[in-house]
Design a protein around this motif. Structure first.
Motif: not given
Length: 303
Positions: A165-186
């Motif tokens: 099994h090969d899990p997927f990861h969301l990839i983001a620039h370190s400067d943009l991580v704080d802009t992501l919705p948490m908990p993660m909501d694609v």
């Protein structure tokens, strides 16, 4: 009834593949008249028309198409019979032609080659990298013996064996991580912010399905041709992407400022081996699966 000539059946299959008498003859290293005569001989032998001819064009009749499919299976088995005879029945020797998709190949080839060299030294390995559609076509035509694909995937006439099994990861620039919705909501990602591969790469479909990426407005119209292009796009702060853990474990992010975050609901794709139903080399393929399972992020086969 007299048995058909295997060489003539090979000419027939090649003609169907090339859809042109001159190209088919060149492929078979015979003259066009020789190939044409062979097709006519098959028609006389079976008492059925294989081609509908008009001037310099032709189309295969329904019987001709069915004969092509049956001939292809027969030729594949004949090739395996020759390989079997040449190796004196030793399943651990002979030629092995493996096809791997581009989202697995760069991170798999080295381990695959090393495993075969160490554990199957009498195997002559040939590798091919291509899209899933092209690889399945080559497998069914007997050009390849075994495929390493991302699953789930429809593979008519073939067996599948999942090795990891090969899990997927969301990839983001370190400067943009704080802009992501948490908990993660694609589904809450901004419009046009997600970069994916071109449609011919099956990973796009797997990522969309596994990561619940249902909203087309989130996907950017710029489609990449490789995982490395996705890394460059995300590293330029243009948006986000999804990356399989197999690539991350093989340091695809090491020269970037990107970080990986687990996709929601433990989304993953399966990595598996695919071979033709009628093959006689299942013992070799299952042994190879045991060797390759440790190369996947989450092996599923028992050691």
């Amino acid at each position: 009834m007299k048995w058909p000539n295997l060489k003539h059946l090979h000419y027939l299959v090649t003609l169907h593949q090339e859809q042109h008498f001159h190209r088919a003859a060149d492929h078979c290293h015979v003259s066009q008249s020789t190939l044409s005569t062979a097709i006519q001989n098959l028609e006389e032998q079976f008492g059925c028309q294989l081609l509908e001819r008009e001037h310099k064009t032709f189309v295969f009749t329904p019987f001709g198409l069915e004969l092509v499919e049956r001939s292809r299976r027969l030729l594949n088995e004949a090739n395996e019979l020759v390989d079997f005879a040449q190796t004196a029945g030793n399943w651990q020797s002979g030629n092995l032609k493996i096809g791997v998709i581009p989202t697995i190949a760069p991170f798999f080839f080295e381990g695959l080659i090393s495993a075969v060299k160490e554990h199957l030294p009498d195997i002559s390995l040939q590798l091919q990298e291509d899209t899933t559609t092209n690889l399945l076509s080559q497998l069914n035509e007997g050009v390849l013996d075994l495929l390493v694909l991302a699953l789930p995937m429809e593979t008519p006439g073939c067996k599948q064996l999942v090795i990891g099994h090969d899990p997927f990861h969301l990839i983001a620039h370190s400067d943009l991580v704080d802009t992501l919705p948490m908990p993660m909501d694609v589904s809450a990602l901004p419009a046009k912010s997600v970069f994916l591969l071109q449609q011919e790469h099956c990973m796009t479909g797997h990522a969309v399905s596994a990561c619940n990426l249902r909203h087309k407005e989130q996907v950017n119209t710029l489609a990449a041709s490789s995982l490395y292009t996705l890394v460059q796009l995300a590293n330029s702060k243009l948006g986000f992407t999804f990356m399989p853990e197999l690539a991350i474990q093989n340091h695809i992010l090491s020269t970037s400022k990107l970080v990986s975050l687990p996709a929601e609901d433990s989304a993953y794709r399966e990595i598996g081996l695919v071979w033709r139903n009628a093959t006689t080399r299942v013992r070799l393929f299952r042994y190879l699966a045991e060797l390759l399972a440790p190369l996947t992020p989450l092996p599923t086969l028992k050691k």
